[in-house]
Design an enzyme around this catalytic site. Sequence first.
Site, PDB file in Angstrom:
ATOM      1  N   LEU A 174      69.804  70.033  -0.187  1.00  0.00           N
ATOM      2  CA  LEU A 174      69.931  69.638   1.209  1.00  0.00           C
ATOM      3  C   LEU A 174      69.996  68.108   1.271  1.00  0.00           C
ATOM      4  O   LEU A 174      69.658  67.420   0.323  1.00  0.00           O
ATOM      5  CB  LEU A 174      68.728  70.135   2.020  1.00  0.00           C
ATOM      6  CG  LEU A 174      68.497  71.647   2.052  1.00  0.00           C
ATOM      7  CD1 LEU A 174      67.278  71.972   2.904  1.00  0.00           C
ATOM      8  CD2 LEU A 174      69.715  72.369   2.588  1.00  0.00           C
ATOM      9  N   GLY A 175      70.411  67.596   2.427  1.00  0.00           N
ATOM     10  CA  GLY A 175      70.395  66.145   2.611  1.00  0.00           C
ATOM     11  C   GLY A 175      71.766  65.532   2.800  1.00  0.00           C
ATOM     12  O   GLY A 175      71.879  64.403   3.239  1.00  0.00           O
ATOM     13  N   GLY A 209      87.854  46.481   2.351  1.00  0.00           N
ATOM     14  CA  GLY A 209      87.187  46.811   3.621  1.00  0.00           C
ATOM     15  C   GLY A 209      85.892  46.047   3.753  1.00  0.00           C
ATOM     16  O   GLY A 209      85.018  46.166   2.907  1.00  0.00           O
ATOM     17  N   GLY A 218      83.442  46.302   5.850  1.00  0.00           N
ATOM     18  CA  GLY A 218      82.422  46.952   6.670  1.00  0.00           C
ATOM     19  C   GLY A 218      81.110  47.051   5.919  1.00  0.00           C
ATOM     20  O   GLY A 218      80.932  46.512   4.830  1.00  0.00           O
ATOM     21  N   GLU A 225      89.514  42.012   4.025  1.00  0.00           N
ATOM     22  CA  GLU A 225      89.344  42.657   5.343  1.00  0.00           C
ATOM     23  C   GLU A 225      90.558  42.341   6.196  1.00  0.00           C
ATOM     24  O   GLU A 225      90.985  41.200   6.314  1.00  0.00           O
ATOM     25  CB  GLU A 225      88.049  42.150   6.006  1.00  0.00           C
ATOM     26  CG  GLU A 225      87.886  42.463   7.482  1.00  0.00           C
ATOM     27  CD  GLU A 225      87.856  43.951   7.806  1.00  0.00           C
ATOM     28  OE1 GLU A 225      87.131  44.712   7.129  1.00  0.00           O
ATOM     29  OE2 GLU A 225      88.572  44.366   8.747  1.00  0.00           O
ATOM     30  N   VAL A 260      95.925  44.794   1.797  1.00  0.00           N
ATOM     31  CA  VAL A 260      96.424  45.173   0.474  1.00  0.00           C
ATOM     32  C   VAL A 260      97.718  45.940   0.684  1.00  0.00           C
ATOM     33  O   VAL A 260      97.764  46.873   1.483  1.00  0.00           O
ATOM     34  CB  VAL A 260      95.382  46.041  -0.247  1.00  0.00           C
ATOM     35  CG1 VAL A 260      95.966  46.620  -1.535  1.00  0.00           C
ATOM     36  CG2 VAL A 260      94.132  45.218  -0.545  1.00  0.00           C
ATOM     37  N   ARG A 265      85.346  56.048   7.320  1.00  0.00           N
ATOM     38  CA  ARG A 265      85.135  57.457   7.055  1.00  0.00           C
ATOM     39  C   ARG A 265      85.861  58.270   8.106  1.00  0.00           C
ATOM     40  O   ARG A 265      86.016  57.837   9.242  1.00  0.00           O
ATOM     41  CB  ARG A 265      83.635  57.787   7.068  1.00  0.00           C
ATOM     42  CG  ARG A 265      82.843  57.026   5.992  1.00  0.00           C
ATOM     43  CD  ARG A 265      81.380  57.402   5.996  1.00  0.00           C
ATOM     44  NE  ARG A 265      81.156  58.776   5.613  1.00  0.00           N
ATOM     45  CZ  ARG A 265      81.087  59.209   4.344  1.00  0.00           C
ATOM     46  NH1 ARG A 265      81.224  58.352   3.338  1.00  0.00           N
ATOM     47  NH2 ARG A 265      80.874  60.476   4.078  1.00  0.00           N
ATOM     48  N   HIS A 306      51.077  36.131  13.671  1.00  0.00           N
ATOM     49  CA  HIS A 306      51.580  34.890  13.078  1.00  0.00           C
ATOM     50  C   HIS A 306      50.925  34.699  11.711  1.00  0.00           C
ATOM     51  O   HIS A 306      49.721  34.878  11.576  1.00  0.00           O
ATOM     52  CB  HIS A 306      51.222  33.711  13.981  1.00  0.00           C
ATOM     53  CG  HIS A 306      51.658  32.388  13.424  1.00  0.00           C
ATOM     54  ND1 HIS A 306      52.971  31.987  13.449  1.00  0.00           N
ATOM     55  CD2 HIS A 306      50.951  31.408  12.800  1.00  0.00           C
ATOM     56  CE1 HIS A 306      53.055  30.797  12.888  1.00  0.00           C
ATOM     57  NE2 HIS A 306      51.853  30.418  12.477  1.00  0.00           N
TER      58      HIS A 306
END
Lengths: 472, 567
Positions: free
Chosen positions: A40-41, A180, A182, A203, A236, A271, A443
């Site tokens: 799973l995941g 890319g 991103g 990019e 590209v 994606r 702080h």
Amino acid sequence: MSEIKTQLVVLGAGPGGYSAAFRAADLGIDTVIVDVRETLGGVCLNVGCIPSKALLHVAKVIQEAKHLSSHGVTFGEPTFDLDKIRGWKDSVVSQLTKGLAGMSKMRKVKHVQGYGKFTGPNTLEVEGNDGKTTITFDNAIIAAGSEPVNLPFIPDDERVIDSTGALEMRDIPGKMLVLGGGIIGLEMGTVYHALGSQIDVVEFLDQLMPAADKDIVKMYMKTIKNKFNTMLETKVTGVEAKDDGLYVTFEGKQAPAEPVRYDRVLVAVGRKPNGSLVAAEKAGVTVTDRGFIDVDKQMRTNVSNIFAIGDLVGQPMLAHKAVHEGHVAAEVIAGKKHYFDPKCIPSVAYTEPEVAWVGLTEKEAKEQGVNYEAATFPWAASGRAIASAATDGLTKMIFEKDTGRVIGGAIIGTNAGEMLGEIGLAIEMGADAEDVALTIHAHPTLNESIGLAAEIFEGSITDMPNPKAKKK
Amino acid sequence: MANLVDIIVPDVGEDEVEVIELCVEVGESVDAEASIVTVESDKASMDIPCVDAGVIKSLSVKVGDKIKQGDVLGQMESGSAAETDEPAQEAAPEPAQSSAEAAPVKEESTAAPAAQETQQAPSASKTIEVFVPDIGDASDVEIIEVLVAEGDSVEPEDGLITLETDKATMDVPAPEAGKIVSLAVKLGDKVSEGSLVLSLEIAGSDTASSEPAPAPTPAAPEPASAASSEKSAPAPVAQKAPPVPHHPSAGDKGKTGKVHASPSVRRLAREFGVDLTLVQGSGRKNRVQKEDVQSYVKYELSRPKMNPGSSAGTGSTGGGLQVLAQPNVDFAKFGEVEEVPLTRIQKLSGPNLHRNWVTIPHVTQFDEADITELEAFRKEQNVLAEKRKLGVKITPLVFMMKAVADALKAYPAFNSSLSADGESLVMKKYYHIGIAVDTPNGLVVPVVRDVDQKGIMEISRELMEISAKARDGKLKSADMQGSCFTISSLGGIGGTAFTPIVNAPDVAILGVSKSEMKPKWNGKDFEPRLMLPLSLSYDHRVIDGALAARFAVHVSGALADLRRILL
């Protein structure tokens, strides 16, 4: 061929899918979860967010050890045992997936492994290693996620990799092109750079992380200028696979004249949703041309017993968004009148330094005609940041001018992602600058920069020159 | 040392705010942090505190003034000076501490502050100002009725003016008994919270006996300061007991996306289908809390809605009647028209009548009572009453009331109400009868109590009184509550029969039309008899047809021969 009858089938076991399934099971619904993977995941746990964080942790410590020499502590040159690094990453993944398997068992959620496709509005067929399973269901949640976009003009070569390939860490390439700018590409670029690769980033747009505000990204560009060779507004146009490497041709503003040789090309241009891969149309569910499935605020598709969540219902494609959508879908199926109704969804790039933003960006506020005021606290004025050698940072808050209400925020710097939560909470709770400024932050912390940014807006800042001070 | 300082408006976070209340008056000694005035912005109201203890020497603002940061509110003698017993060097009239013994009146004119403690001598009367109380965030509310005139005497809680918002109508009540000195408003004026309504002269003995009343300080330049003390100011009194239920609606605040509510509250609102832009937040900075959503839902469920034609009178929750909306006709196409607003009574009673009509299965039983003998008797008695100068005129209605009370005893099902859950009947052991009275403003139903225990003369007298009150619009809501059964008589006008609407929670109503001489067969020949048409509408869920027929026969029998009531 086996047959299963269930109240709910969840197609996809990523964070959205398993969250929906577990929530439904906890609400007393008999639930089956279907996923191609054995564990799973989904992408996030197996080949996404989690393993990349394991590697980024390694990268961060390598970098910090290097920087320590300027503070008087010098380590020797690091040596890399790739098998062990990979092993570390895999152990992180397996610890989490085992945990999920245990929780799934505890909740009596049945996991069917295989490729699930709809055959009707109440039936799903799963093709697995052990044959076919037909599942008859009352309700379904489609949580089949997304997959990396492939570029058609790039040859099928094992030296061209996507994010999954990058996480496999077969070797450390001498020179790698990240296609890319991103979040995913920059995160993997960060990892490989720390391990010694020379990184070029290309990019198409005029800014890395195009969704984030310019001032934040400008700060990021400043910090990476010695690490990555960045080519903006460049694309590209061709990749030629030769024996000694991949020869890439560029076109655009910062394009090199000649083709450049790379050992690896990491394609991270985005994606695409997997909406078209589950035969949703057989159940009557409408899928858009691009593979998205439209849903209402209760995550319901055009077919009333079929819901969809996560990457395939739209941007942002983020695990935490999917989890909340999954909860809503499960709760609606359980008869609750819940809606997916957030004011903001955070975005975090786990690069070095981290870049994080939530709510409205300044850009969006402008576009929407919001009367806003931004207040930015530079980390160069933070004692903690100076002491931690982390002055490359900014904390920026965006307020609605009339009410002082917090409507957005962005942080760049060490642990930016961890700190973002406070701004998200402020937005959801409708806090205003005064509320944040009056909340006592410890702080010295990096986190206090949020309170200080609010003080800048309020005109009560004392850690910096106060532009709103009374003129004498 | 006496030290006269200006009281300055601090940063109030706004450009300009309005003074809605003065919390102190000239001469009052105040502690540090005590409120001097209350101001209100469009976001909130707040008190402006005094920075130091001392005695207020003058106030230069009055209610309604707009003030901003830096304005001078007045002057005060600061605390350090006032607390010492040293005589003030400057022209300060008296230190506050010694004022109890000091003669209250000095020669100084405007600065002569009759300190609160010294004002023991009961003045004959004092004048207070009555303001519009908290009306639930509505502003610019129209006055649709002025219930009093200058010179009128009023009792506490008597209505002074009637306001109408888009949500409700409400009366502004008199805070105390007194006499109206002057009216500051007129019909059609728009007022908001804090607007001056009128000045009221209060009988001095009332208040002075219980509490030392603040001095009227006639010399003070601001009349408002007289009404400023917490104890006597009408506005705070009214705030403590608002005349209307708390109205949680935020009115036209509605700008979507600007809702100040946390995720859990937004979820709750979704569950109830509540539009959060309509909910007034009670939290800090008007944040909408869970309780606000809950009270909004309660309010929305409870309030009657005027919703002509679109659904049941009780709104979507009533019976869920989904009917076609009334077509919107432009009557002006067909000829000259004039639009006249519904009266207040029509607006209030309309939704109730609608609900009763659509939710109660009505059946109307018709009958006739022979009242030949009754009318002869009644006229005889009226002649006698006039001779004896009793000042009472007996009407046929009184006999009907007695007859109905008798029938209610014989048929207790008629003296009942359906329980809220519809599972049981509440049987009443008292006999209060409502009388529908036609007034210039609309239909009202005052109630005569314990009709069974009262004589004809007593009821006649009471009936004259309440009818007069009803026609003058002076009925209180208590006068219109508690009926068991209603009689609606149109006998004075005409008609042969009609179907009255049951006045819920009653289960039946008797309609009376005009009596008429009719030929009746007495076995040998036709005889002229005075016949009174009766129309008995009843709730068929509680009363069946045979029982209704028996009740009607019982009433007409009793009217035909009153001696039956004695049996």
